[in-house]
Design an enzyme around this catalytic site. Structure first.
Site, PDB file in Angstrom:
ATOM      1  CD  GLN A   3      21.088 -38.526  53.703  1.00 62.04           C
ATOM      2  OE1 GLN A   3      22.006 -38.713  54.494  1.00 62.04           O
ATOM      3  NE2 GLN A   3      20.672 -37.316  53.362  1.00 62.04           N
ATOM      4  CB  THR A  20       0.209 -34.165  41.351  1.00 66.34           C
ATOM      5  OG1 THR A  20       0.104 -34.561  42.719  1.00 66.34           O
ATOM      6  CG2 THR A  20       0.435 -35.385  40.471  1.00 66.34           C
ATOM      7  N   GLY A  52      22.698 -31.830  48.794  1.00 61.09           N
ATOM      8  CA  GLY A  52      22.820 -32.377  47.447  1.00 61.09           C
ATOM      9  C   GLY A  52      23.206 -33.842  47.397  1.00 61.09           C
ATOM     10  CB  SER A  53      23.180 -36.614  49.849  1.00 64.51           C
ATOM     11  OG  SER A  53      21.816 -36.689  50.211  1.00 64.51           O
ATOM     12  CD  GLN A  93      17.919 -48.967  51.623  1.00 63.68           C
ATOM     13  OE1 GLN A  93      17.546 -49.434  50.546  1.00 63.68           O
ATOM     14  NE2 GLN A  93      18.998 -49.408  52.260  1.00 63.68           N
ATOM     15  NE  ARG A  97      10.626 -21.516  47.506  1.00 63.85           N
ATOM     16  CZ  ARG A  97      10.129 -20.450  48.099  1.00 63.85           C
ATOM     17  NH1 ARG A  97      10.463 -20.156  49.347  1.00 63.85           N
ATOM     18  NH2 ARG A  97       9.285 -19.663  47.463  1.00 63.85           N
ATOM     19  CG  HIS A 153       7.934 -37.314  51.339  1.00 68.58           C
ATOM     20  ND1 HIS A 153       8.026 -36.014  51.774  1.00 68.58           N
ATOM     21  CD2 HIS A 153       7.228 -37.984  52.291  1.00 68.58           C
ATOM     22  CE1 HIS A 153       7.376 -35.887  52.928  1.00 68.58           C
ATOM     23  NE2 HIS A 153       6.896 -37.070  53.269  1.00 68.58           N
TER      24      HIS A 153
END
Length: 227
Positions: free
Chosen positions: A185, A155, A26-27, A187, A105, A123
């Site tokens: 991370q 999408t 959850g960062s 960034q 997921r 991502h």
């Protein structure tokens, strides 16, 4: 004669309602929630929903007095059944924006279409490079001198929605996947709140398969920041 109707105080505008989906630490969720709590955007985190009961991010959300729900995907017989229950939980909050913050997921087309144009993901690569998993090692194996992270609209095609913002991180001599991940991370926690703020302010939209900033198409990379 005084127009009493006109003299009534106007209702304050509603805050943008955000539901954040997590699967792990959850960062990025905390980076966004903490930025909201500082008052930098007129938004509220309506709920944090997690599909992994033991995820550390659940307690981090509770420590911030955020409403949490756990919907364990292992309790469902199919991806479609899980997504249907997840949609029902999300819709209870009538959110304006869905934020995928380390939500591990693959979503069904019906789920994506329901929230298209109001769902963001982050991502750890400079998309369209390295869609999918193990992005840091793949960048190292390819001998890349630059790596980074992308916030994009979601999408139906995995990691393929229009880019909003990227942070570029240099690949240093002696880097391994762990050291590179740590710098990426850092960034992530900068650019994800920026993208959310743009959406909250009404500056960021998606039309068709194009991300727009202030009504103008963003470049394929999105806004790109060098770290």
């Amino acid at each position: 004669m005084i127009d009493q109707q006109a003299s009534l105080p106007s209702e304050p505008p509603e805050k943008t309602r955000i539901v954040i989906l997590i699967s792990g630490s959850g960062s990025n969720m905390t980076a966004i929630a903490d930025e909201i709590s500082r008052g930098s955007m007129d938004a509220e985190v309506s709920a944090v929903i997690c599909n992994v009961p033991e995820a550390a991010g659940i307690q981090k959300a509770r420590d911030r007095d955020l409403e949490t729900q756990v919907i364990d995907h292992r309790n469902f017989t199919s991806r479609e059944e899980f997504d249907l229950n997840l949609m029902r939980a999300i819709d209870d909050y009538s959110p304006d924006l869905i934020v995928l913050a380390g939500f591990m997921r693959i979503l069904t087309p019906d789920f994506v279409r329901r929230y298209e144009g109001r769902m963001l993901n982050i991502h750890p690569s400079l998309l369209p490079a390295y869609q999918g998993l193990h992005t840091h090692q793949r960048a190292l194996d390819a001998g890349d001198r630059k790596h980074g992270v992308t916030v994009h609209f979601v999408t139906e095609i995995l990691d393929d929605g229009p880019n909003v913002i990227q942070a570029v991180v240099p690949v240093l001599d002696g880097d391994d996947a762990t050291s590179l991940q740590k710098r990426v991370q850092l960034q992530e926690h900068i650019i994800y709140p920026i993208a959310v703020k743009w959406f909250v302010e009404g500056r960021l939209t998606m039309v068709g398969n194009t991300a727009l900033m202030d009504g103008q198409p963003l470049p394929v990379t999105g806004v790109q920041l060098e770290s």
